[in-house]
Design an enzyme around this catalytic site. Structure first.
Site, PDB file in Angstrom:
ATOM      1  N   LYS A 197       5.086  -8.946  -6.823  1.00  0.00           N
ATOM      2  CA  LYS A 197       4.850  -7.503  -6.723  1.00  0.00           C
ATOM      3  C   LYS A 197       6.033  -6.682  -7.216  1.00  0.00           C
ATOM      4  O   LYS A 197       5.863  -5.704  -7.938  1.00  0.00           O
ATOM      5  CB  LYS A 197       4.569  -7.111  -5.267  1.00  0.00           C
ATOM      6  CG  LYS A 197       3.204  -7.511  -4.797  1.00  0.00           C
ATOM      7  CD  LYS A 197       2.976  -6.983  -3.391  1.00  0.00           C
ATOM      8  CE  LYS A 197       1.582  -7.348  -2.924  1.00  0.00           C
ATOM      9  NZ  LYS A 197       1.311  -6.886  -1.564  1.00  0.00           N
ATOM     10  N   SER A 222      -7.065  -9.237  -2.368  1.00  0.00           N
ATOM     11  CA  SER A 222      -7.395  -8.327  -1.271  1.00  0.00           C
ATOM     12  C   SER A 222      -6.404  -7.166  -1.170  1.00  0.00           C
ATOM     13  O   SER A 222      -6.588  -6.261  -0.368  1.00  0.00           O
ATOM     14  CB  SER A 222      -7.468  -9.101   0.046  1.00  0.00           C
ATOM     15  OG  SER A 222      -6.222  -9.698   0.311  1.00  0.00           O
ATOM     16  N   GLY A 244       0.801  -1.219   0.000  1.00  0.00           N
ATOM     17  CA  GLY A 244       0.000   0.000   0.000  1.00  0.00           C
ATOM     18  C   GLY A 244       0.836   1.271   0.000  1.00  0.00           C
ATOM     19  O   GLY A 244       0.512   2.236  -0.689  1.00  0.00           O
ATOM     20  N   CYS A 270      14.564   4.924  19.660  1.00  0.00           N
ATOM     21  CA  CYS A 270      14.372   5.960  20.686  1.00  0.00           C
ATOM     22  C   CYS A 270      12.874   6.202  20.889  1.00  0.00           C
ATOM     23  O   CYS A 270      12.415   6.499  21.981  1.00  0.00           O
ATOM     24  CB  CYS A 270      14.988   7.296  20.253  1.00  0.00           C
ATOM     25  SG  CYS A 270      16.762   7.329  20.154  1.00  0.00           S
ATOM     26  N   ASP A 307       5.247  -3.537   6.741  1.00  0.00           N
ATOM     27  CA  ASP A 307       4.107  -3.458   7.634  1.00  0.00           C
ATOM     28  C   ASP A 307       4.422  -4.117   8.973  1.00  0.00           C
ATOM     29  O   ASP A 307       3.534  -4.603   9.627  1.00  0.00           O
ATOM     30  CB  ASP A 307       2.881  -4.122   6.991  1.00  0.00           C
ATOM     31  CG  ASP A 307       3.174  -5.556   6.599  1.00  0.00           C
ATOM     32  OD1 ASP A 307       4.209  -6.090   7.038  1.00  0.00           O
ATOM     33  OD2 ASP A 307       2.372  -6.139   5.872  1.00  0.00           O
ATOM     34  N   CYS A 365      -2.010  -3.450   8.724  1.00  0.00           N
ATOM     35  CA  CYS A 365      -3.152  -3.371   7.821  1.00  0.00           C
ATOM     36  C   CYS A 365      -3.439  -4.699   7.147  1.00  0.00           C
ATOM     37  O   CYS A 365      -4.426  -4.844   6.462  1.00  0.00           O
ATOM     38  CB  CYS A 365      -2.976  -2.265   6.796  1.00  0.00           C
ATOM     39  SG  CYS A 365      -1.641  -2.569   5.671  1.00  0.00           S
ATOM     40  N   LEU A 390      -5.884  -5.237  -3.831  1.00  0.00           N
ATOM     41  CA  LEU A 390      -6.232  -4.293  -4.895  1.00  0.00           C
ATOM     42  C   LEU A 390      -6.999  -3.064  -4.413  1.00  0.00           C
ATOM     43  O   LEU A 390      -6.948  -2.026  -5.059  1.00  0.00           O
ATOM     44  CB  LEU A 390      -7.033  -4.999  -5.997  1.00  0.00           C
ATOM     45  CG  LEU A 390      -6.287  -6.144  -6.707  1.00  0.00           C
ATOM     46  CD1 LEU A 390      -7.159  -6.746  -7.806  1.00  0.00           C
ATOM     47  CD2 LEU A 390      -4.974  -5.684  -7.313  1.00  0.00           C
TER      48      LEU A 390
HETATM   49 ZN   LIG Z   1      17.849   5.601  19.356  1.00  0.00          ZN
END
Ligand SMILES: [Zn+2]
Length: 408
Positions: free
Chosen positions: A86, A69, A41, A173, A130, A185, A71
């Site tokens: 892909k 799924s 995405g 951090c 992701d 997602c 698309l």
């Molecule tokens: Zn750091």
């Protein structure tokens, strides 16, 4: 000798006319090398726009293939691309828009074994994955190689974005206690337009950096809400105790990366997946109850046909159960009763099906809820309980099985 070919000169006119880009800036873009990790995405708009902008050397790495799924948000892909890798489809599409740049594609997941080589030769990295495991790997490798990277993530209606420079606050951090089971997602929902919007912000951040790499980076995280189109920005502070970038540990970052390689290669490869319907169930447990789509359908049809195929026989010997919500059932189902997984699931089921000799076939969207339901029923003494592994998401990749099921 010109800086640009005639074709490039034509292609980039509107950029060159822009004061903030000009001939110098466009030449910087032409010589730039970027690595885009993930062609999902976020990766789709990122590669399209970086390519169109004239970023001269783009490497796209993604180990997945296009599924249906994807698309609704990964608009670079066509329906006819389903099943294709892909990275290569995306690279071809970018080159169709701009034949003057070099785009290479790697169909594998980013891992500790290939990350060093890939990062060493680029100017900036875009995180279009992701999952946190890959981001952690990216953070350490980018610190070790002193490379900037643009982090982005989307979930539901919210998106996040930050440019991490080697000399400012790092990813670790900000996210010191890394979640291991955070939703993404692929296992949760995401509004179609969100990855597009956040991916464009990510591409914009990358162009800004390439056009002016010396510019002071104000370490900030941008939080985008798709609900009201608002962007909030918060300052990021370097954590003096950070495991990854604390000054005393800076020299050790590379060492830490090497140390992690042996342990994390496998984990990262498992987690860089951008495929849908991830199910986090222990493999050994899963094999007790879960059946792949082929076997699930075969077994169900076999039981249905056991004592004739009349409706009463079906009801008597085989129960097909959809444990998703009533809304999801109404949206699409493969038949059977809808009995959503809830606190009183087993009681409600028992009230309807007291005898424990039936074969119970359970499905949901990803295989997670159905597995849970199957385990609950098994614990209640039901012997023949089967969960559809991978859920409807997986079953629907096999249209012939769905047909068979509807006929049977
Ligand atoms: Zn750091």
């Amino acid at each position: 000798m010109s800086l640009f070919s005639a074709g490039e000169w034509q292609q980039y006119q509107r950029h060159i006319q822009l004061e903030q880009v000009g001939i110098e800036g466009q030449f910087c873009l032409k010589n730039a090398k970027v690595l885009v990790v993930g062609a999902g995405g976020l990766g789709c708009p990122v590669v399209m726009y970086l390519g169109a902008a004239g970023v001269g050397n783009i490497t796209i790495i993604d180990g997945d293939s296009v599924s249906q799924s994807n698309l609704h948000r990964q608009v670079l892909y066509a329906f006819s691309d389903i099943g294709k890798p892909k990275a290569s489809v995306a690279a071809d599409r970018v080159k169709q828009n701009n034949p003057f740049i070099s785009v290479s594609d790697i169909t594998t997941h980013l891992s500790a074994s290939n990350i060093d080589e890939l990062i060493a030769k680029v100017d900036i990295v875009l995180d279009c994955t992701d999952n946190f495991t890959t981001r952690l790997l990216l953070n350490e490798a980018c610190l070790a190689h002193r490379k900037p990277w643009v982090y982005a993530s989307v979930l539901g209606l919210e998106g996040q974005l930050a440019l991490f420079m080697p000399s400012s606050a790092c990813f670790r951090c900000v996210f010191h206690d890394l979640p291991t089971d955070i939703a993404d997602c692929n296992s949760s929902g995401v509004l179609s337009t969100l990855p597009g919007l956040v991916g464009l912000l990510q591409a914009n951040t990358c162009l800004e950096y390439l056009l002016n790499p010396q510019q002071e980076n104000l370490s900030r995280m941008h939080l985008f809400s798709g609900k009201n189109n608002q962007i909030r920005s918060i300052s990021l502070q370097q954590n003096p105790q950070c495991d990854a970038c604390a000054p005393s540990d800076r020299g050790a970052a590379k060492k830490a990366l090497r140390y992690k390689q042996s342990n994390e290669t496998k984990q990262a490869e498992l987690n860089t997946s951008t495929s849908d319907d991830e199910v986090n169930i222990h493999e050994a447990e899963k094999s007790l109850l879960a059946l792949g789509p082929q076997v699930f359908v075969q077994q169900l049809l076999a039981v249905r046909n056991l004592k004739g195929s009349s409706d009463s026989a079906v009801r008597k010997h085989a129960v097909l159960l959809d444990v998703r919500s009533a809304d999801e059932h109404r949206g699409f189902n493969i038949g059977g009763q809808c009995l959503p997984l809830s606190d009183d699931f087993t009681d409600v089921f028992h009230a309807k099906h007291a005898e424990r000799t039936k074969s119970i076939f359970i499905y949901c969207q990803s295989g997670k809820r159905s597995y849970e339901a199957a385990a609950l029923l098994q614990a209640k003494g039901y012997g023949r309980v089967y969960s559809l592994e991978g859920g409807l998401g997986e079953l629907l990749r096999h249209p012939k099985l769905v047909e068979k099921l509807q006929e049977g």
